[in-house]
Write a protein that holds these residues in place. Structure first.
Motif, PDB file in Angstrom:
ATOM      1  N   LEU A   1     -53.594 -17.293   6.101  1.00 17.18           N
ATOM      2  CA  LEU A   1     -53.688 -18.665   5.628  1.00 17.18           C
ATOM      3  C   LEU A   1     -53.195 -18.755   4.194  1.00 17.18           C
ATOM      4  CD1 LEU A   1     -57.117 -19.962   7.020  1.00 17.18           C
ATOM      5  CD2 LEU A   1     -54.926 -19.686   8.175  1.00 17.18           C
TER       6      LEU A   1
ATOM      7  N   ARG B   1     -53.523 -24.249   0.268  1.00 13.64           N
ATOM      8  CA  ARG B   1     -53.836 -25.264   1.274  1.00 13.64           C
ATOM      9  C   ARG B   1     -55.265 -25.110   1.788  1.00 13.64           C
ATOM     10  NH1 ARG B   1     -48.361 -24.007   2.945  1.00 13.64           N
ATOM     11  NH2 ARG B   1     -49.019 -22.964   4.866  1.00 13.64           N
ATOM     12  N   LEU B   2     -55.734 -23.862   1.934  1.00  7.45           N
ATOM     13  CA  LEU B   2     -57.106 -23.644   2.372  1.00  7.45           C
ATOM     14  C   LEU B   2     -58.092 -24.132   1.318  1.00  7.45           C
ATOM     15  CD1 LEU B   2     -59.210 -22.548   4.324  1.00  7.45           C
ATOM     16  CD2 LEU B   2     -58.924 -20.298   3.284  1.00  7.45           C
TER      17      LEU B   2
ATOM     18  N   VAL C   1     -60.943 -14.506   5.996  1.00  9.71           N
ATOM     19  CA  VAL C   1     -59.581 -15.035   5.942  1.00  9.71           C
ATOM     20  C   VAL C   1     -58.672 -13.979   5.330  1.00  9.71           C
ATOM     21  CG1 VAL C   1     -58.083 -16.748   4.835  1.00  9.71           C
ATOM     22  CG2 VAL C   1     -60.299 -17.441   5.755  1.00  9.71           C
TER      23      VAL C   1
ATOM     24  N   ALA D   1     -57.432 -15.374  10.496  1.00  5.07           N
ATOM     25  CA  ALA D   1     -58.661 -16.035  10.050  1.00  5.07           C
ATOM     26  C   ALA D   1     -59.643 -16.139  11.201  1.00  5.07           C
ATOM     27  CB  ALA D   1     -58.353 -17.424   9.498  1.00  5.07           C
TER      28      ALA D   1
ATOM     29  N   LEU E   1     -57.150 -27.014   9.497  1.00  9.57           N
ATOM     30  CA  LEU E   1     -57.045 -25.582   9.234  1.00  9.57           C
ATOM     31  C   LEU E   1     -55.713 -25.021   9.727  1.00  9.57           C
ATOM     32  CD1 LEU E   1     -60.712 -24.527  10.027  1.00  9.57           C
ATOM     33  CD2 LEU E   1     -59.562 -24.326   7.818  1.00  9.57           C
TER      34      LEU E   1
ATOM     35  N   CYS F   1     -53.055 -24.947   7.307  1.00  6.72           N
ATOM     36  CA  CYS F   1     -53.150 -23.920   6.263  1.00  6.72           C
ATOM     37  C   CYS F   1     -52.475 -22.614   6.673  1.00  6.72           C
ATOM     38  CB  CYS F   1     -54.610 -23.628   5.930  1.00  6.72           C
ATOM     39  SG  CYS F   1     -55.565 -25.066   5.387  1.00  6.72           S
TER      40      CYS F   1
ATOM     41  N   LEU G   1     -57.816 -20.051  -4.406  1.00 10.30           N
ATOM     42  CA  LEU G   1     -59.033 -19.728  -3.660  1.00 10.30           C
ATOM     43  C   LEU G   1     -59.873 -18.686  -4.386  1.00 10.30           C
ATOM     44  CD1 LEU G   1     -60.543 -20.306  -0.971  1.00 10.30           C
ATOM     45  CD2 LEU G   1     -59.378 -18.304  -0.026  1.00 10.30           C
TER      46      LEU G   1
END
Length: 333
Positions: free
Chosen positions: A221, A225-226, A244, A285, A303, A306, A323
């Motif tokens: 991912l 974007r996540l 992830v 993920a 999701l 992502c 993140l």
């Protein structure tokens, strides 16, 4: 290192906070809960009534504990409750009389204790006259007293129109514990515990069950974007948990300092990540979203957006920071 979520329960007098806490205790089903209160006399748990001074601790049924404190003593009490020796799985702080919920949230998020993690702010509001200001602050809004409100659908819609977090309606404070903490399986005693006896005597208060949506991907991912998806507070989602893989850990050159598989835990829009333990791995993920009124298709679409496409350019050196800036490093906390 073992961590214990600390959940804050806030709301005006008489909205059903005590009913909610009692329901959690009586339906813990193996989860050991620590309760921090100061206006403890309204709680219908007999053992609490003898806890008459600050920082006193009283044992409850099923391995639960009750502490009584003021705002100044909260940090010390929490440190005692989340210590591994207590064996607690969840701590609930009833915020009435302690401090403003916003200040308690800041206190928890800034806590240096490696065993205590923010478990969310639960605001209880009266269905007949919901406090929309309280609803705006919460990770989970409990609209209580639906059985007493002739316009319950309108009350729920009014709260949902302003709430950033999930919204659930209840009667008698009957909130599904699974919204706050994962169930724990422990050997059952040979005879019924006090909480089980109370449940048999009082009967069940049916609650709206927690819903789950699972998402899997065989591709990594994108960290940015996540992070944006999690920060947006997807509608109806109270918690997200899972692992992830980020492409090359989000760095152009993988290294031990930048692991590529991360454990992700969120409560509302509060996000925390850490390198996944060695036994947990994935090619892409594995995530579970927990909440009420979930739109499975919309969440999975969000999701899926992502997922890193095969034709995407390699990530920049600092791509993962979107993140990993939420990283908690328990070894040095």
């Amino acid at each position: 290192m073992r961590t214990v979520p600390v959940v804050l329960v806030a709301g005006h007098l008489g909205v059903g906070k005590s009913s909610l806490v009692n329901h959690l205790l009586r339906h813990a089903d193996g989860v050991r809960i620590g309760v921090v209160v100061n206006d403890f006399g309204a709680l219908g748990i007999d053992a609490m009534l003898v806890a008459g001074q600050a920082s006193s601790v009283t044992s409850l049924a099923g391995g639960c504990l009750c502490c009584v404190t003021d705002a100044d003593g909260l940090s010390a009490v929490l440190a005692d409750l989340v210590a591994p020796a207590t064996g607690l799985d969840l701590v609930v702080v009833e915020a009435s009389g302690l401090a403003e919920p916003r200040e308690l949230v800041r206190l928890l998020l800034a806590s240096p204790d490696p065993h205590a993690v923010y478990g969310g702010l639960v605001s209880v509001v009266d269905a007949r006259d919901p406090d929309l200001d309280h609803a705006r602050l919460a990770d989970l809004v409990v609209v209580n007293g639906l059985d007493l409100c002739p316009s319950a659908p309108a009350a729920l819609e009014a709260v949902r129109s302003v709430a950033a977090g999930a919204v659930v309606g209840t009667s008698h404070g009957a909130l599904d514990p699974a919204l706050l903490v994962d169930p724990v399986r422990r050997p059952q005693p040979a005879q019924l515990t006090l909480d089980a006896l109370l449940r048999e005597a009082d009967g069940e208060h049916p609650h709206v069950g927690a819903e789950t949506v699972s998402f899997t991907s065989e591709q990594p991912l994108d960290a940015g974007r996540l992070a944006a998806f999690l920060e947006s507070g997807p509608r109806g989602v109270v918690r997200v948990k899972g692992i992830v893989r980020l492409p090359d850990g989000g760095a152009a050159v993988p290294s031990e300092e930048v692991p590529d598989v991360w454990e992700v835990q969120t409560v509302g829009t509060a996000i925390r990540v850490r390198p996944a333990p060695g036994r947990l791995t994935t090619r892409g993920a594995r995530l579970v979203l927990i909440g009420t009124g979930l739109d499975e298709a919309a969440l999975c679409d969000g999701l899926s957006a992502c997922v890193v496409g095969e034709d995407e350019a390699p990530p920049s050196e600092h791509a993962a920071l979107a993140l990993t800036r939420y990283r908690i490093d328990l070894a040095t906390a």
